[in-house]
Design a protein around this motif. Structure first.
Motif, PDB file in Angstrom:
ATOM      1  N   ASN A 281      10.294   0.881  18.844  1.00 17.66           N
ATOM      2  CA  ASN A 281      10.835   1.889  18.092  1.00 17.66           C
ATOM      3  C   ASN A 281      10.213   3.239  18.601  1.00 17.66           C
ATOM      4  O   ASN A 281       8.974   3.236  19.032  1.00 17.66           O
ATOM      5  CB  ASN A 281      10.595   1.621  16.522  1.00 17.66           C
ATOM      6  N   ASP A 282      10.829   4.121  18.006  1.00 20.28           N
ATOM      7  CA  ASP A 282      10.438   5.783  18.267  1.00 20.28           C
ATOM      8  C   ASP A 282      10.052   6.491  17.061  1.00 20.28           C
ATOM      9  O   ASP A 282      10.209   7.671  16.798  1.00 20.28           O
ATOM     10  CB  ASP A 282      11.349   6.349  18.936  1.00 20.28           C
ATOM     11  N   LEU A 283       9.687   5.820  16.206  1.00 20.62           N
ATOM     12  CA  LEU A 283       9.149   6.309  14.659  1.00 20.62           C
ATOM     13  C   LEU A 283       8.098   7.287  14.849  1.00 20.62           C
ATOM     14  O   LEU A 283       7.073   7.231  15.583  1.00 20.62           O
ATOM     15  CB  LEU A 283       8.813   5.222  13.794  1.00 20.62           C
ATOM     16  N   ALA A 284       8.184   8.579  14.002  1.00 18.96           N
ATOM     17  CA  ALA A 284       7.310   9.400  13.831  1.00 18.96           C
ATOM     18  C   ALA A 284       6.325   8.981  12.952  1.00 18.96           C
ATOM     19  O   ALA A 284       6.288   9.745  11.710  1.00 18.96           O
ATOM     20  CB  ALA A 284       7.838  10.752  13.897  1.00 18.96           C
ATOM     21  N   LEU A 285       5.451   8.221  13.130  1.00 13.63           N
ATOM     22  CA  LEU A 285       4.517   7.557  12.292  1.00 13.63           C
ATOM     23  C   LEU A 285       3.305   8.627  12.396  1.00 13.63           C
ATOM     24  O   LEU A 285       2.828   8.852  13.158  1.00 13.63           O
ATOM     25  CB  LEU A 285       4.127   6.243  12.321  1.00 13.63           C
ATOM     26  N   HIS A 286       2.392   8.642  11.041  1.00 15.58           N
ATOM     27  CA  HIS A 286       1.290   9.392  11.092  1.00 15.58           C
ATOM     28  C   HIS A 286       0.037   8.607  10.302  1.00 15.58           C
ATOM     29  O   HIS A 286      -1.176   8.835  10.525  1.00 15.58           O
ATOM     30  CB  HIS A 286       1.319  10.651  10.079  1.00 15.58           C
ATOM     31  N   ASN A 287       0.388   7.572   9.700  1.00 18.06           N
ATOM     32  CA  ASN A 287      -0.732   6.605   9.051  1.00 18.06           C
ATOM     33  C   ASN A 287      -1.453   5.687  10.131  1.00 18.06           C
ATOM     34  O   ASN A 287      -0.497   5.170  11.009  1.00 18.06           O
ATOM     35  CB  ASN A 287       0.065   5.686   7.985  1.00 18.06           C
ATOM     36  N   THR A 288      -2.600   5.853  10.394  1.00 20.41           N
ATOM     37  CA  THR A 288      -3.288   5.193  11.577  1.00 20.41           C
ATOM     38  C   THR A 288      -2.785   3.738  11.600  1.00 20.41           C
ATOM     39  O   THR A 288      -2.861   3.036  12.490  1.00 20.41           O
ATOM     40  CB  THR A 288      -4.770   5.493  11.290  1.00 20.41           C
ATOM     41  N   ASN A 289      -2.983   3.000  10.304  1.00 21.06           N
ATOM     42  CA  ASN A 289      -2.687   1.380  10.305  1.00 21.06           C
ATOM     43  C   ASN A 289      -1.401   1.338  10.760  1.00 21.06           C
ATOM     44  O   ASN A 289      -1.058   0.152  11.470  1.00 21.06           O
ATOM     45  CB  ASN A 289      -2.718   1.235   8.944  1.00 21.06           C
ATOM     46  N   ASN A 290      -0.538   2.059  10.276  1.00 22.61           N
ATOM     47  CA  ASN A 290       1.161   1.820  10.774  1.00 22.61           C
ATOM     48  C   ASN A 290       1.256   2.013  12.304  1.00 22.61           C
ATOM     49  O   ASN A 290       1.839   1.259  12.897  1.00 22.61           O
ATOM     50  CB  ASN A 290       1.923   2.867   9.968  1.00 22.61           C
TER      51      ASN A 290
ATOM     52  N   ASP B 208       0.728  -1.304   0.053  1.00 30.60           N
ATOM     53  CA  ASP B 208       0.082   0.096  -0.059  1.00 30.60           C
ATOM     54  C   ASP B 208       0.895   1.496  -0.044  1.00 30.60           C
ATOM     55  O   ASP B 208       1.668   1.457   0.851  1.00 30.60           O
ATOM     56  CB  ASP B 208      -0.833   0.085   1.354  1.00 30.60           C
ATOM     57  N   LYS B 209       0.850   2.149  -0.869  1.00 32.14           N
ATOM     58  CA  LYS B 209       1.552   3.049  -1.270  1.00 32.14           C
ATOM     59  C   LYS B 209       1.522   4.470   0.112  1.00 32.14           C
ATOM     60  O   LYS B 209       2.484   4.708   0.541  1.00 32.14           O
ATOM     61  CB  LYS B 209       1.064   4.040  -2.272  1.00 32.14           C
ATOM     62  N   GLY B 210       0.131   4.347   0.438  1.00 26.02           N
ATOM     63  CA  GLY B 210       0.178   5.225   1.852  1.00 26.02           C
ATOM     64  C   GLY B 210       1.028   4.700   2.853  1.00 26.02           C
ATOM     65  O   GLY B 210       1.910   5.433   3.839  1.00 26.02           O
ATOM     66  N   ARG B 211       0.977   3.387   3.146  1.00 27.72           N
ATOM     67  CA  ARG B 211       1.734   2.834   4.454  1.00 27.72           C
ATOM     68  C   ARG B 211       3.141   2.918   4.213  1.00 27.72           C
ATOM     69  O   ARG B 211       3.909   3.235   5.060  1.00 27.72           O
ATOM     70  CB  ARG B 211       1.265   1.588   4.544  1.00 27.72           C
ATOM     71  N   PHE B 212       3.570   2.633   3.085  1.00 28.59           N
ATOM     72  CA  PHE B 212       4.780   2.623   2.602  1.00 28.59           C
ATOM     73  C   PHE B 212       5.544   3.827   2.617  1.00 28.59           C
ATOM     74  O   PHE B 212       6.589   4.025   2.932  1.00 28.59           O
ATOM     75  CB  PHE B 212       4.891   2.092   1.028  1.00 28.59           C
TER      76      PHE B 212
ATOM     77  N   PRO C 118       2.617   9.428  -1.414  1.00 22.03           N
ATOM     78  CA  PRO C 118       1.935   8.284  -2.061  1.00 22.03           C
ATOM     79  C   PRO C 118       1.715   8.409  -3.585  1.00 22.03           C
ATOM     80  O   PRO C 118       1.862   7.420  -4.282  1.00 22.03           O
ATOM     81  CB  PRO C 118       0.409   7.873  -1.399  1.00 22.03           C
ATOM     82  N   GLU C 119       1.082   9.696  -3.756  1.00 17.78           N
ATOM     83  CA  GLU C 119       0.700   9.838  -5.298  1.00 17.78           C
ATOM     84  C   GLU C 119       2.109   9.820  -6.323  1.00 17.78           C
ATOM     85  O   GLU C 119       1.837   9.582  -7.378  1.00 17.78           O
ATOM     86  CB  GLU C 119      -0.033  11.053  -5.683  1.00 17.78           C
ATOM     87  N   GLU C 120       3.136  10.038  -5.586  1.00 15.09           N
ATOM     88  CA  GLU C 120       4.261  10.117  -6.431  1.00 15.09           C
ATOM     89  C   GLU C 120       4.975   8.721  -6.547  1.00 15.09           C
ATOM     90  O   GLU C 120       6.043   8.717  -7.252  1.00 15.09           O
ATOM     91  CB  GLU C 120       5.491  10.929  -5.690  1.00 15.09           C
TER      92      GLU C 120
ATOM     93  N   ASN D  78       8.895   7.909   5.386  1.00 17.37           N
ATOM     94  CA  ASN D  78       9.221   9.170   5.852  1.00 17.37           C
ATOM     95  C   ASN D  78       9.509   8.968   7.302  1.00 17.37           C
ATOM     96  O   ASN D  78      10.327  10.131   7.736  1.00 17.37           O
ATOM     97  CB  ASN D  78       7.748   9.744   5.769  1.00 17.37           C
ATOM     98  N   ALA D  79       9.099   8.211   7.916  1.00 17.95           N
ATOM     99  CA  ALA D  79       9.362   8.084   9.676  1.00 17.95           C
ATOM    100  C   ALA D  79      10.666   7.497   9.771  1.00 17.95           C
ATOM    101  O   ALA D  79      11.662   8.284  10.570  1.00 17.95           O
ATOM    102  CB  ALA D  79       8.506   7.250  10.247  1.00 17.95           C
ATOM    103  N   VAL D  80      11.358   6.731   8.794  1.00 19.89           N
ATOM    104  CA  VAL D  80      12.558   6.035   9.127  1.00 19.89           C
ATOM    105  C   VAL D  80      13.746   7.131   8.411  1.00 19.89           C
ATOM    106  O   VAL D  80      14.634   7.169   9.278  1.00 19.89           O
ATOM    107  CB  VAL D  80      12.606   4.855   8.357  1.00 19.89           C
ATOM    108  N   LEU D  81      13.407   7.736   7.447  1.00 18.49           N
ATOM    109  CA  LEU D  81      14.481   8.459   6.819  1.00 18.49           C
ATOM    110  C   LEU D  81      14.299  10.141   6.974  1.00 18.49           C
ATOM    111  O   LEU D  81      15.306  10.797   7.106  1.00 18.49           O
ATOM    112  CB  LEU D  81      14.617   8.489   5.150  1.00 18.49           C
TER     113      LEU D  81
END
Length: 356
Positions: free
Chosen positions: A222-231, A51-55, A72-74, A60-63
């Motif tokens: 982990n301390d990732l700054a995630l924004h996607n709810t599923n992630n 899934d592009k949104g999750r990916f 996602p659209e890119e 974004n969180a890791v890098l």
């Protein structure tokens, strides 16, 4: 006439042996066993991260510390099979490198790049040569780009000299490749995270030997700054389940409370089941009731069975070596006694065998 129970053997991928109850009344089946199957970790994880949104959110969180650099659209799909032939002084070696998920980003406005390739690797167990493996995967992607460019350049008759020998023009540029490894094991990652960590290298040479670092994420913490709810839900549930400070019952109860209160998506639950090597009840999913209870009961059973199997494996290996049995006999005994494939027997042998 009261229904009566019949115990039958059902064939699963692992073979015969699991008992399932069928209820019969007046010669007909009135109750069918639930369709509980084991999800393959590699398949379910690939599907989830495709899934592009999750990916994009993960990368974004890791890098980029959560900054919305990848959109996602890119992102576009790319071939995950990287195959190439190395030729050096008449010696040819075929290298097959298959990535789990790979996306390409064209004309990134945030990065100012025309083309970037992002690869994701799902890792169930600790891999002590992972930096070298990642380096090989990245190299295969670069080599594929180079081969493609070289093929185009052969059509240009104007190139000569150094450009002709290298099959690459001075103005040619390859696109960057970035790989992220997500580790789903319960044990803390204690392997190297760079090529230098794999080398027996004197301090005076450390600055002279090229290093190759990899981007590692431990799902368990982990301390990732995630924004996607599923992630967010995925990593929160995995952290709860893999928390070794909690009993199985405590972890199960906390996971159920979290999933119910956050209304966790079905795809996340399936991914948790796959990542933790658990069986899952598809009927419960379809009905939409009790799925978290069913899932975490199965996870608890799987963990208990896994612990029991590991104990038996350790005993078989240690006794076999104590009595001087050859490695081949111990491996065969592991396969027969535990009903596991040769690959799993090899893993137990490496885990519990004495180093020669």
């Amino acid at each position: 006439m009261k229904p009566y129970a019949l115990i039958v053997l059902v064939r699963y991928e692992s073979g015969y042996g699991q008992q399932c109850p069928y209820l019969f009344e007046k010669g007909r089946v009135v109750f069918m066993p639930k369709n509980i199957q084991k999800l393959k970790p590699d398949t379910v994880l690939k599907n989830y991260w495709n899934d592009k949104g999750r990916f994009a959110d993960l990368f974004n969180a890791v890098l980029f510390q959560g900054e919305s650099v990848l959109r996602p659209e890119e992102l576009e799909e790319a071939d995950t099979e990287e195959s190439t032939i190395l030729v050096n002084r008449g010696y040819a070696e075929s290298i097959q490198a298959s990535r789990d998920v790979i996306k390409i980003q064209k004309k990134s406005t945030a990065l100012g790049a025309n083309f970037v390739m992002y690869g994701l690797e799902n890792q169930e167990r600790i891999h002590y040569a992972m930096p070298m493996r990642v380096m090989g995967l990245d190299y295969a992607a670069y080599k594929k780009q180079y081969d493609s460019q070289a093929k185009k350049n052969r059509k240009h008759t104007e190139i000569d000299g150094d450009e002709y020998l290298s099959k690459m023009r001075k103005t040619d540029k390859l696109s960057p490749v970035i790989t992220v490894v997500v580790y789903y094991g319960e044990k803390p990652w204690d392997a190297a995270v760079s090529l230098h960590g794999m080398l027996d290298i004197p301090p005076r040479l450390a600055g002279l030997v090229s290093d190759y670092k990899m981007n590692l994420v431990e799902a368990r913490k982990n301390d990732l700054a995630l924004h996607n709810t599923n992630n967010i839900d995925l990593f929160q549930l995995l952290e709860i389940i893999m928390n070794q400070n909690l009993s199985r019952q405590e972890a199960r109860e906390q996971a159920i409370v979290y999933a119910d209160s956050h209304k966790v998506d079905k795809s996340v639950i399936m991914t948790v089941a796959g990542a933790t090597n658990s069986r899952i009840d598809y009927n419960a999913f379809e009905k939409g009731d009790g799925r978290m209870c069913t899932l975490f009961e199965e996870i608890a059973k799987e963990n208990e069975n896994r612990g029991r199997q590991e104990g038996e494996a350790r005993q078989i290996v240690e006794m076999g070596q104590e009595f001087g049995l050859p490695k081949s006999d111990i491996l065969l005994r592991l396969q027969k006694k535990l009903n596991v494939p040769e690959e799993a027997a090899q893993a137990y042998m490496e885990m519990y065998g004495k180093k020669q």
